[in-house]
Design a protein around this motif. Sequence first.
Motif, PDB file in Angstrom:
ATOM      1  N   CYS A 382      56.983   5.252  21.057  1.00 47.80           N
ATOM      2  CA  CYS A 382      58.355   4.510  21.323  1.00 47.80           C
ATOM      3  C   CYS A 382      59.191   5.721  21.977  1.00 47.80           C
ATOM      4  O   CYS A 382      59.282   6.637  21.360  1.00 47.80           O
ATOM      5  N   ARG A 384      62.223   5.450  22.134  1.00 46.03           N
ATOM      6  CA  ARG A 384      63.613   5.424  21.589  1.00 46.03           C
ATOM      7  C   ARG A 384      63.382   5.762  19.880  1.00 46.03           C
ATOM      8  O   ARG A 384      64.253   6.098  19.274  1.00 46.03           O
ATOM      9  N   CYS A 385      62.165   5.864  19.499  1.00 42.08           N
ATOM     10  CA  CYS A 385      61.747   6.033  17.932  1.00 42.08           C
ATOM     11  C   CYS A 385      60.881   7.388  17.773  1.00 42.08           C
ATOM     12  O   CYS A 385      60.008   7.385  18.663  1.00 42.08           O
ATOM     13  N   CYS A 400      57.321  -1.984  19.519  1.00 39.81           N
ATOM     14  CA  CYS A 400      57.825  -1.066  18.568  1.00 39.81           C
ATOM     15  C   CYS A 400      58.249  -1.649  17.239  1.00 39.81           C
ATOM     16  O   CYS A 400      59.293  -2.768  17.272  1.00 39.81           O
ATOM     17  N   CYS A 403      62.390  -0.486  16.368  1.00 36.78           N
ATOM     18  CA  CYS A 403      63.545  -0.975  17.108  1.00 36.78           C
ATOM     19  C   CYS A 403      63.347  -2.315  18.157  1.00 36.78           C
ATOM     20  O   CYS A 403      64.148  -2.707  18.705  1.00 36.78           O
TER      21      CYS A 403
HETATM   22 ZN   LIG Z   1      61.245   2.044  18.622  1.00 37.68          ZN
END
Ligand SMILES: [Zn+2]
Length: 665
Positions: A382, A384-385, A400, A403
């Motif tokens: 991911c 963002r993560c 994910c 998130c």
């Molecule tokens: Zn994520």
Amino acid sequence: MKVIRVALDVPVAKLFDYLAPDATAADVGQRVLVPFGRKQAVGIILELAHSSELPGERLKSALRVLRDLPPLAPHDLRLMQFAADYYQYPLGAVVMGALPARLRRAAEPPRRRSKRAGEGGVASPPAAPAPPAPALTTGQAQAVAEICRGLGSFRPFLLLGVTSSGKTEVYLHAIAAALEAGRQSLVLVPEIALTPQLEALVARRFPGTPRVSLHSGLTESERLEHWRAAGGGAARIVLGTRLAVFTPMPDLGLIVIDEEQDASFKQAEGFRYSARDLAVARARLRGVPIVLGSATPAIETYANAIGGRYSLLTLSERIGAPAPRITCLDTRGERLADGLSSRLVNALRERVAAREQSLVFINRRGYAPVLACRSCGWVSGCHRCAAQLVLHLPERRLHCHHCGHVSPPPVACPDCGNQDLAPVGHGTQRVEEALQRHLPDARILRIDRDSTRRRRAWHDMRQRIESRDVDILVGTQMLAKGHDFPHLNLVGVLNADGQLYSSDFRAAERLFALLTQVSGRAGRGGVQGEVLIQTEFPQHPLYAALQLQDYRAFAEGLLAERKQAGFPPYVYQALLRTEAPRLATALDFLSEAARKGRKFDSGITVYDPVPAALPRRAGRERAQLLVQSSSRSRLHDFLGAWRSALAEAGVTRARWTLDIDPLEF
Ligand SMILES: [Zn+2]
Ligand SMILES: [Zn+2]
């Protein structure tokens, strides 16, 4: 001058003063509409005063005291104050967060709706329990007698009962005794999915006794209606999940918490309270007994019981079926077909032929936990993560689970261009697919958060299971908890090994509880159940304890380890959690917090800041700082002073919260 002190839903640990000439002492606990900034807000009046620290010209007038509902009682406010103090969380946010959403809003005064009879509604006067109640075992009878003796005073009980030992029957008898004494009962369960079953049971046993349920699956108006029925005293039994712990109940006489060890009783975001621990505090404040039930209590709870703080009640006799036979399938050296050993597949085949139901348990939803490139080693992550994206079929999407990000899988490897990307590992969808291939005639049903998302989906699935329309259930921990499937005789467990050697000191405790629960699903119809655990570590002591089904020996072992290592319950912990756009910002904030903390009290161990177990989530970097002490009260004094110092530290780009008695690291 008449001043009211109002709790508002804001992230500041203070009350707000307003002029309210018409307010009386009877309005404490009442909702009030006040001007706040350029808007209006609803708050709760917590105090009446004759002066304010604010200069007169800055003191605004309250707009209206909302007297459409009875005020929160002093004991409810005391519980909320206790929660705010204990969890170091702003009182206003605690108080307002406890109310149904409709009561928090400035607009839309609640309308009184007509009451419905039946499910969740409130009807008819209380009645005695229905006579066909099954006869109690000796253990059950002793437990009931003890709890009944405790009515009218604060007595915490740990009801430690092996699976199928009839804990629910003990709860029902205790509720009957509370009803007879003219008192209300509050029953908390870990999951919404468990409430319909319990509701039906309670309805059968207490026909005509008004009852309500409170959980996040209700509409706003249902929740308000149920809250009002509990608070007005009309509902005599309140069933609910975590959030129901604050439900006002004027005649509260008994609290029951089923599966008290369950992690869902702890809120994981924002106001991180433990509903179980607050329920114990509530029982103490109200002077009523509380029953914590489990086959595998939290180690903290067990320590309280053997230490004499809680009374220990044990149920060691299984009702209806002997204990399941638990066998480890050693998969070392075996080439698994789609993650399944041939012995498990054969055992499933036999059960299908015998028209018995089986459960294949794998605690991971989706198709495969990651998509990978075999030529260069790229894995789907991911952006963002700090986590991998899980492949979900049939919609062919990468999800994910941290998130919520969803994207289509790339057609080729983003790093090397290879078009042969392969799913690695197994989730429920892949196991379902593999079983269908191995056992084409079997009727397979997958039960996880994805397949039960639709409203009533779980209800419909339960009906299919009960009417024997299903041969094999494939499911996550949703299926482990409390559900009773009378035709299910075989449980297969996949992928449990990962938790054996986790860095989390609570992993073994959780795995033991989960596997005990899953095993308890097997063999409820009077037949001995069978549990097959696929493992590469068949000699592991956890599996040995599980096979003996000896929780107490297992718990004693864990307690000895924790004592030696200095872990809870021998120390008390709090975690300062931080999130920031950059990791350096988060760590700088924590370093400063650690420096401040070390100046306060040398009896508190302040560790060094570290990145969180999931160091990035939804684009924010996460770090944490652990503090601990062997004295609960000393830790709390420290936390109060420390929090004030942190709040005064001024502007930081780091967002922070304190997590008291943290369960996740
Ligand atoms: Zn994520
Ligand atoms: Zn590649």
